[in-house]
Design an enzyme around this catalytic site. Structure first.
Site, PDB file in Angstrom:
ATOM      1  N   GLY A  17       0.790  -1.231   0.000  1.00 12.84           N
ATOM      2  CA  GLY A  17       0.000   0.000   0.000  1.00 12.84           C
ATOM      3  C   GLY A  17       0.821   1.280   0.000  1.00 12.84           C
ATOM      4  O   GLY A  17       0.308   2.328   0.385  1.00 12.84           O
ATOM      5  N   ASN A  19       1.650   2.907  -2.607  1.00 13.15           N
ATOM      6  CA  ASN A  19       0.996   3.798  -3.578  1.00 13.15           C
ATOM      7  C   ASN A  19      -0.328   4.334  -3.041  1.00 13.15           C
ATOM      8  O   ASN A  19      -0.692   5.479  -3.304  1.00 13.15           O
ATOM      9  CB  ASN A  19       0.799   3.075  -4.914  1.00 13.15           C
ATOM     10  CG  ASN A  19       2.099   3.010  -5.684  1.00 13.15           C
ATOM     11  OD1 ASN A  19       2.558   4.009  -6.222  1.00 13.15           O
ATOM     12  ND2 ASN A  19       2.710   1.834  -5.698  1.00 13.15           N
ATOM     13  N   ILE A  95      -9.332  -7.820 -13.189  1.00 14.76           N
ATOM     14  CA  ILE A  95     -10.684  -7.286 -13.034  1.00 14.76           C
ATOM     15  C   ILE A  95     -11.606  -7.977 -14.043  1.00 14.76           C
ATOM     16  O   ILE A  95     -11.260  -8.108 -15.226  1.00 14.76           O
ATOM     17  CB  ILE A  95     -10.650  -5.753 -13.281  1.00 14.76           C
ATOM     18  CG1 ILE A  95      -9.834  -5.058 -12.181  1.00 14.76           C
ATOM     19  CG2 ILE A  95     -12.028  -5.152 -13.429  1.00 14.76           C
ATOM     20  CD1 ILE A  95     -10.462  -5.076 -10.817  1.00 14.76           C
ATOM     21  N   HIS A 111       1.386   0.147 -13.474  1.00 16.36           N
ATOM     22  CA  HIS A 111       2.225  -1.021 -13.788  1.00 16.36           C
ATOM     23  C   HIS A 111       3.701  -0.641 -13.705  1.00 16.36           C
ATOM     24  O   HIS A 111       4.100   0.388 -14.269  1.00 16.36           O
ATOM     25  CB  HIS A 111       1.891  -1.564 -15.182  1.00 16.36           C
ATOM     26  CG  HIS A 111       2.664  -2.796 -15.498  1.00 16.36           C
ATOM     27  ND1 HIS A 111       2.366  -4.018 -14.927  1.00 16.36           N
ATOM     28  CD2 HIS A 111       3.775  -2.998 -16.249  1.00 16.36           C
ATOM     29  CE1 HIS A 111       3.240  -4.920 -15.337  1.00 16.36           C
ATOM     30  NE2 HIS A 111       4.104  -4.323 -16.137  1.00 16.36           N
TER      31      HIS A 111
HETATM   32  C1  GRF Z   1       3.606  -1.543  -7.396  1.00 19.72           C
HETATM   33  O1  GRF Z   1       4.921  -1.677  -7.885  1.00 19.72           O
HETATM   34  C2  GRF Z   1       2.608  -1.677  -8.508  1.00 19.72           C
HETATM   35  O2  GRF Z   1       3.042  -1.123  -9.714  1.00 19.72           O
HETATM   36  C3  GRF Z   1       2.520  -3.176  -8.629  1.00 19.72           C
HETATM   37  O3  GRF Z   1       2.505  -3.623  -7.289  1.00 19.72           O
HETATM   38  C4  GRF Z   1       3.257  -2.720  -6.499  1.00 19.72           C
HETATM   39  C5  GRF Z   1       2.407  -2.315  -5.318  1.00 19.72           C
HETATM   40  O4  GRF Z   1       3.140  -1.645  -4.351  1.00 19.72           O
HETATM   41  N1  GRF Z   1       1.391  -3.589  -9.427  1.00 19.72           N
HETATM   42  P1  GRF Z   1       2.365  -0.965  -3.129  1.00 19.72           P
HETATM   43  O5  GRF Z   1       1.438  -2.002  -2.520  1.00 19.72           O
HETATM   44  O6  GRF Z   1       1.626   0.235  -3.627  1.00 19.72           O
HETATM   45  O7  GRF Z   1       3.458  -0.589  -2.159  1.00 19.72           O
END
Ligand code: GRF
Length: 193
Positions: A17, A19, A95, A111
């Protein structure tokens, strides 16, 4: 001049999490959007605690509790609050048609590679192991394929002769934390959501 509306975002995440956190912190500052819900398919994922401290409601998505992906998604849609955009930020499931139909052109994904190169779950390591000298981050609309929808934004990350895989992962995540909120800001500015 019309009233400035705060856009409602729903974030889907499965793991750490970081992001989710970057989005929440960003929109706490700008107030152009607000995360109104977190959808998580992994009980115990660290992202859940990050939502709890921010008092963002969590909607678990448990595909195994339903006879089909369509049934699980229909049950989720019935519970979710209204939203302008769904953001997949580290959501590790594909999805299904039910969600895609309910939110046409309103689901985007982050991604960790420069699509169409290195789709799938291991984009960072795949780019590193292939030996490319430039990889990066992509934000794209979600369609029925795997990481195959229309690209909205990309940012490069260079791989130098001394770059290790852990260093590349850190660099990719740093870029993700900038690119995802910036891209949503652009969509809002361009009135695409
Ligand atoms: C990110 O690198 C995203 O691009 C990929 O999974 C990772 C998630 O990281 N699909 P976080 O959970 O947001 O730390």
């Amino acid at each position: 001049m019309g009233a400035v509306m705060t856009k409602q975002l729903i974030v889907f995440a499965s793991g750490t999490g970081s992001n989710f956190e970057a989005l929440a912190d960003h929109f706490d500052r700008t107030k152009t959007a607000k995360i109104v819900a977190l959808v998580c398919d992994q009980p115990g994922a660290p992202v859940l605690a990050k939502a709890a401290v921010r008092k963002i409601p969590v909607y678990p998505l448990d595909y195994r509790a339903y006879p089909s992906k369509a049934a699980a998604e229909a049950a989720l849609i019935a519970k979710l609050p209204a939203c302008d955009l769904i953001v997949l930020a580290g959501f590790m499931r594909i999805i299904g048609a039910t969600l895609l139909t309910a939110y046409p052109n309103r689901i985007i994904n982050l991604h960790p590679a420069l699509l169409p190169s290195f789709p799938g779950r291991t984009g960072i390591a795949d780019a590193f192991n292939y030996g490319v000298k430039v990889t990066g981050v992509t934000v794209h609309y979600v369609d029925a394929g795997i990481d195959s929808g229309k690209i909205i934004a990309q940012a490069p990350v260079l791989i130098g002769p001394d770059t290790t895989l852990p260093a590349l992962e850190t660099a990719i995540h740093d870029v993700e934390h900038q690119l995802l909120p910036q891209t949503i800001e652009e969509l809002i500015k361009e009135e695409k959501i």
